[in-house]
Design a protein around this motif. Sequence first.
Motif, mmCIF file in Angstrom:
data_model
loop_
_atom_site.group_PDB
_atom_site.id
_atom_site.type_symbol
_atom_site.label_atom_id
_atom_site.label_comp_id
_atom_site.label_asym_id
_atom_site.label_seq_id
_atom_site.Cartn_x
_atom_site.Cartn_y
_atom_site.Cartn_z
ATOM 1 N N ARG A 160 0.759 -1.019 -0.070
ATOM 2 C CA ARG A 160 0.160 -0.091 0.052
ATOM 3 C C ARG A 160 0.769 1.288 -0.005
ATOM 4 O O ARG A 160 0.601 2.103 -0.612
ATOM 5 C CB ARG A 160 -0.841 -0.046 1.209
ATOM 6 N N ALA A 161 1.954 1.284 0.935
ATOM 7 C CA ALA A 161 2.629 2.529 0.706
ATOM 8 C C ALA A 161 3.412 2.553 -0.392
ATOM 9 O O ALA A 161 3.683 3.753 -0.904
ATOM 10 C CB ALA A 161 3.800 2.226 1.946
ATOM 11 N N SER A 162 4.064 1.554 -1.136
ATOM 12 C CA SER A 162 4.560 1.637 -2.426
ATOM 13 C C SER A 162 3.757 2.174 -3.632
ATOM 14 O O SER A 162 4.026 3.119 -4.357
ATOM 15 C CB SER A 162 5.286 0.399 -2.780
ATOM 16 N N ARG A 163 2.546 1.661 -3.611
ATOM 17 C CA ARG A 163 1.384 2.052 -4.480
ATOM 18 C C ARG A 163 1.222 3.480 -4.289
ATOM 19 O O ARG A 163 1.068 4.291 -5.319
ATOM 20 C CB ARG A 163 0.205 0.967 -4.319
ATOM 21 N N GLU A 164 0.860 4.091 -3.009
ATOM 22 C CA GLU A 164 0.582 5.352 -3.050
ATOM 23 C C GLU A 164 1.739 6.214 -3.233
ATOM 24 O O GLU A 164 1.638 7.236 -3.787
ATOM 25 C CB GLU A 164 0.077 5.695 -1.179
ATOM 26 N N ARG A 165 2.999 5.773 -2.980
ATOM 27 C CA ARG A 165 4.227 6.653 -3.339
ATOM 28 C C ARG A 165 4.328 6.781 -5.053
ATOM 29 O O ARG A 165 4.608 7.764 -5.509
ATOM 30 C CB ARG A 165 5.332 6.081 -2.806
ATOM 31 N N MET A 166 3.968 5.657 -5.658
ATOM 32 C CA MET A 166 3.972 5.532 -7.047
ATOM 33 C C MET A 166 2.874 6.614 -7.777
ATOM 34 O O MET A 166 3.024 6.968 -8.547
ATOM 35 C CB MET A 166 3.793 4.257 -7.554
ATOM 36 N N HIS A 167 1.868 6.619 -6.923
ATOM 37 C CA HIS A 167 0.579 7.198 -7.808
ATOM 38 C C HIS A 167 0.565 8.702 -7.013
ATOM 39 O O HIS A 167 -0.179 9.512 -7.387
ATOM 40 C CB HIS A 167 -0.647 6.461 -7.249
ATOM 41 N N HIS A 168 1.490 9.266 -6.304
ATOM 42 C CA HIS A 168 1.269 10.425 -5.668
ATOM 43 C C HIS A 168 2.350 11.383 -6.356
ATOM 44 O O HIS A 168 2.384 12.657 -5.947
ATOM 45 C CB HIS A 168 1.718 10.317 -4.181
ATOM 46 N N HIS A 169 3.151 11.191 -7.034
ATOM 47 C CA HIS A 169 4.076 11.627 -7.819
ATOM 48 C C HIS A 169 3.591 12.811 -8.527
ATOM 49 O O HIS A 169 4.351 13.610 -9.243
ATOM 50 C CB HIS A 169 5.221 11.128 -8.402
ATOM 51 N N GLY A 170 2.306 12.927 -9.191
ATOM 52 C CA GLY A 170 1.757 13.992 -10.048
ATOM 53 C C GLY A 170 2.075 15.316 -10.170
ATOM 54 O O GLY A 170 2.819 15.386 -10.918
ATOM 55 N N LEU A 171 1.807 16.186 -9.287
ATOM 56 C CA LEU A 171 2.456 17.457 -9.303
ATOM 57 C C LEU A 171 3.648 17.913 -8.769
ATOM 58 O O LEU A 171 4.279 18.844 -8.954
ATOM 59 C CB LEU A 171 1.073 18.441 -8.598
ATOM 60 N N ASP A 172 4.167 17.103 -7.799
ATOM 61 C CA ASP A 172 5.460 17.216 -7.281
ATOM 62 C C ASP A 172 6.388 17.261 -8.425
ATOM 63 O O ASP A 172 7.607 18.125 -8.397
ATOM 64 C CB ASP A 172 5.856 15.947 -6.312
ATOM 65 N N GLY A 173 6.457 16.339 -9.401
ATOM 66 C CA GLY A 173 7.404 16.554 -10.434
ATOM 67 C C GLY A 173 7.374 17.666 -11.537
ATOM 68 O O GLY A 173 8.243 18.023 -12.060
ATOM 69 N N MET A 174 6.194 18.211 -11.487
ATOM 70 C CA MET A 174 5.793 19.322 -12.644
ATOM 71 C C MET A 174 6.221 20.652 -11.995
ATOM 72 O O MET A 174 6.396 21.619 -12.585
ATOM 73 C CB MET A 174 4.291 19.159 -12.739
ATOM 74 N N ALA A 175 6.168 20.844 -10.551
ATOM 75 C CA ALA A 175 6.375 22.059 -9.868
ATOM 76 C C ALA A 175 7.749 22.996 -10.539
ATOM 77 O O ALA A 175 7.514 23.773 -11.055
ATOM 78 C CB ALA A 175 6.435 22.110 -8.596
ATOM 79 N N PRO A 176 8.782 22.424 -10.910
ATOM 80 C CA PRO A 176 10.048 23.029 -11.202
ATOM 81 C C PRO A 176 9.671 23.396 -12.740
ATOM 82 O O PRO A 176 9.976 24.488 -13.068
ATOM 83 C CB PRO A 176 11.227 22.073 -11.117
ATOM 84 N N ALA A 177 9.089 22.560 -13.508
ATOM 85 C CA ALA A 177 8.895 22.646 -14.864
ATOM 86 C C ALA A 177 7.732 23.917 -15.215
ATOM 87 O O ALA A 177 8.176 24.730 -15.813
ATOM 88 C CB ALA A 177 8.287 21.451 -15.774
ATOM 89 N N LEU A 178 7.024 24.047 -14.287
ATOM 90 C CA LEU A 178 5.989 25.232 -14.193
ATOM 91 C C LEU A 178 6.657 26.542 -13.907
ATOM 92 O O LEU A 178 6.356 27.524 -14.402
ATOM 93 C CB LEU A 178 4.792 24.766 -13.065
ATOM 94 N N VAL A 179 7.577 26.436 -12.878
ATOM 95 C CA VAL A 179 8.016 27.799 -12.348
ATOM 96 C C VAL A 179 8.854 28.160 -13.741
ATOM 97 O O VAL A 179 9.008 29.297 -13.961
ATOM 98 C CB VAL A 179 8.944 27.429 -11.203
ATOM 99 N N LEU A 180 9.705 27.318 -14.085
ATOM 100 C CA LEU A 180 10.596 27.463 -15.410
ATOM 101 C C LEU A 180 9.620 28.175 -16.606
ATOM 102 O O LEU A 180 10.040 29.360 -17.182
ATOM 103 C CB LEU A 180 11.142 26.425 -15.618
#
Length: 63
Positions: free
Chosen positions: A24-44
């Motif tokens: 459950r923890a691994s599944r949550e970690r894999m599905h939770h990355h949505g906006l975290d990875g996009m934040a630097p790209a959006l700022v740029l």
Amino acid sequence: MSCEDLVCARCAHPVAEGRCPQCRASRERMHHHGLDGMAPALVLLALMALLFLTLALKHLTGA
């Protein structure tokens, strides 16, 4: 890679099923990355848009 492709080392079942706390923890970690990875790209992107807007305004005003 998705959690459907992974097998848990703790319970030996697919991670997508979430049978144990580790799954459950691994599944949550894999599905939770949505906006975290996009934040630097959006700022740029916002900074680049601001730069182009500033250059366009300077060109229009002739300064």
